[in-house]
Scaffold this motif. Structure first.
Motif, PDB file in Angstrom:
ATOM      1  N   ASP A 107       1.022  -1.235  -0.089  1.00 33.75           N
ATOM      2  CA  ASP A 107       0.077   0.099  -0.037  1.00 33.75           C
ATOM      3  C   ASP A 107       0.605   1.302  -0.057  1.00 33.75           C
ATOM      4  O   ASP A 107       0.678   2.044  -0.815  1.00 33.75           O
ATOM      5  N   LEU A 108       1.927   1.237   0.834  1.00 34.21           N
ATOM      6  CA  LEU A 108       2.761   2.468   0.913  1.00 34.21           C
ATOM      7  C   LEU A 108       3.542   2.881  -0.324  1.00 34.21           C
ATOM      8  O   LEU A 108       3.546   3.914  -1.058  1.00 34.21           O
TER       9      LEU A 108
ATOM     10  N   ASP B 139       1.071  10.722   9.900  1.00 38.90           N
ATOM     11  CA  ASP B 139       1.174  10.934   8.408  1.00 38.90           C
ATOM     12  C   ASP B 139       0.188  10.131   7.767  1.00 38.90           C
ATOM     13  O   ASP B 139      -0.255   8.929   8.207  1.00 38.90           O
ATOM     14  N   ARG B 141      -0.236   8.190   5.226  1.00 38.18           N
ATOM     15  CA  ARG B 141       0.140   6.852   4.815  1.00 38.18           C
ATOM     16  C   ARG B 141      -0.430   5.898   5.897  1.00 38.18           C
ATOM     17  O   ARG B 141      -0.712   4.749   5.722  1.00 38.18           O
ATOM     18  N   MET B 142      -0.104   6.168   7.188  1.00 36.23           N
ATOM     19  CA  MET B 142      -0.475   5.301   8.358  1.00 36.23           C
ATOM     20  C   MET B 142      -1.926   5.120   8.356  1.00 36.23           C
ATOM     21  O   MET B 142      -2.664   3.956   8.768  1.00 36.23           O
ATOM     22  N   ARG B 144      -3.955   5.240   5.748  1.00 35.53           N
ATOM     23  CA  ARG B 144      -4.458   4.452   5.213  1.00 35.53           C
ATOM     24  C   ARG B 144      -4.014   2.794   5.316  1.00 35.53           C
ATOM     25  O   ARG B 144      -5.130   2.011   5.173  1.00 35.53           O
ATOM     26  N   ILE B 145      -3.026   2.687   5.902  1.00 33.13           N
ATOM     27  CA  ILE B 145      -2.648   1.428   6.364  1.00 33.13           C
ATOM     28  C   ILE B 145      -3.631   0.798   7.468  1.00 33.13           C
ATOM     29  O   ILE B 145      -4.255  -0.362   7.333  1.00 33.13           O
ATOM     30  N   ARG B 148      -7.178  -0.185   5.732  1.00 35.70           N
ATOM     31  CA  ARG B 148      -7.116  -1.132   5.070  1.00 35.70           C
ATOM     32  C   ARG B 148      -7.456  -2.323   6.315  1.00 35.70           C
ATOM     33  O   ARG B 148      -7.877  -3.302   5.824  1.00 35.70           O
ATOM     34  N   GLU B 149      -6.625  -2.255   7.323  1.00 37.62           N
ATOM     35  CA  GLU B 149      -6.611  -3.522   8.244  1.00 37.62           C
ATOM     36  C   GLU B 149      -8.127  -3.355   8.785  1.00 37.62           C
ATOM     37  O   GLU B 149      -8.463  -4.436   9.358  1.00 37.62           O
TER      38      GLU B 149
END
Lengths: 162, 162
Positions: A107-108, B139, B141-142, B144-145, B148-149
DNA sequence: TTGAGGCCCATGATATCCCATGGTAGATAC
DNA sequence: GTATCTACCATGGGATATCATGGGCCTCAA
């Protein structure tokens, strides 16, 4: 080869199990530089790709964080730490020379079916090849090289940047 | 792996008995760093989550507090000490890799059905995932992670920060 | 007796290991 | 210069181990 720097490039496939071959030359450099088969993969600050490095380079990043340690009980300092350590992942290279990408790393780095490896001396970048073709400021010769690699592997090149 | 820091992240469930799996990678790091299967869980000063660490880091916190000792006769300093140490709890990781959260810790960290673990090098954070999504200064991006989880585990994501 | 916590085992999903294969580049022989 | 050999490499598939999680039973205390 054998001069302890990352050199060259490669276009490798990600399979259904998220396995990915690290280019043999990069593996050799990792062994020569760190004495281990561990590779660290994390975000590339400000760039739209993943960054790969060996333990010796990771230690440099960690040392920089230790200097921030007295800030760790501020929210800002803590979030910096969690971004670096939370999203960067140490992976072990298996006997066949492969790693398994986590879902978070895919994803990153916006990683889909192939990864475009580009060496940068003390580290290397890992790109979604299509993202790479969208970048500006990259030498035109690298574009040509990547496009040839993509054609060789049957990847459609959607007439991107010249 | 095998570099004595906490890396990565995980979203794990809390069951009806308040049991919670510590991510396997974190367990390995705890063993490597402290030689024990004990994990300390306490408040994160100034942040809305729990802080987890091993015995070696607990010693560092203690040393840092000792340096603040001259404040112990101010109400503020005393309360800070009692908060940090009074509410921090040493827990033993069982054979299956789980701990049992006390009611006090669940309250302190606003822990409900799931815990979002995020590594920070020498320690890790434990979040109610919804609280994490409300934080600023993280951030993107975290986010998004985590989202998704959460989707992968069937947790409704209430269209939080992009 | 009832409820809580500790201990052990069960299970499905996922990741890890091991072996197989085809391709390619570099070496060797002719 | 060309053909063949060989070693390594990237990739695939199947077997196996590990992980997160759920459930049952036993014990001890109220």
């Amino acid at each position: 080869m054998a001069d302890d720097f990352f050199h060259g490039y490669a276009l490798n496939a990600v399979d259904a199990k998220s396995r990915l071959s690290i280019p043999a030359e990069f593996r050799d450099a990792i062994m020569a530089r760190s004495g281990t088969k561990d590779v660290f993969i994390g975000p590339a600050p400000g760039i739209d790709c993943l960054l790969g490095y060996d333990k010796s380079h990771a230690a440099k990043l960690q040392a920089r964080l230790d200097r921030l340690d007295h800030d760790e009980d501020t929210a800002e300092g803590a979030f910096k730490s969690t971004f670096l350590f939370g999203s960067a992942t140490p992976l072990k290279i298996d006997e066949a020379g492969r790693i398994v990408l986590t879902a978070g790393l895919r994803d990153l780095g916006d990683i889909t079916s192939h990864v475009w490896f580009v060496a940068g001396g003390n580290w290397f970048q890992m790109w979604n090849p299509y993202r790479y073709l969208e970048q500006t400021g990259i030498d035109a010769r690298m574009f040509r090289i990547l496009r040839r690699e993509m054609e060789a592997k049957g990847l459609p090149v959607t007439e991107a940047a010249r």
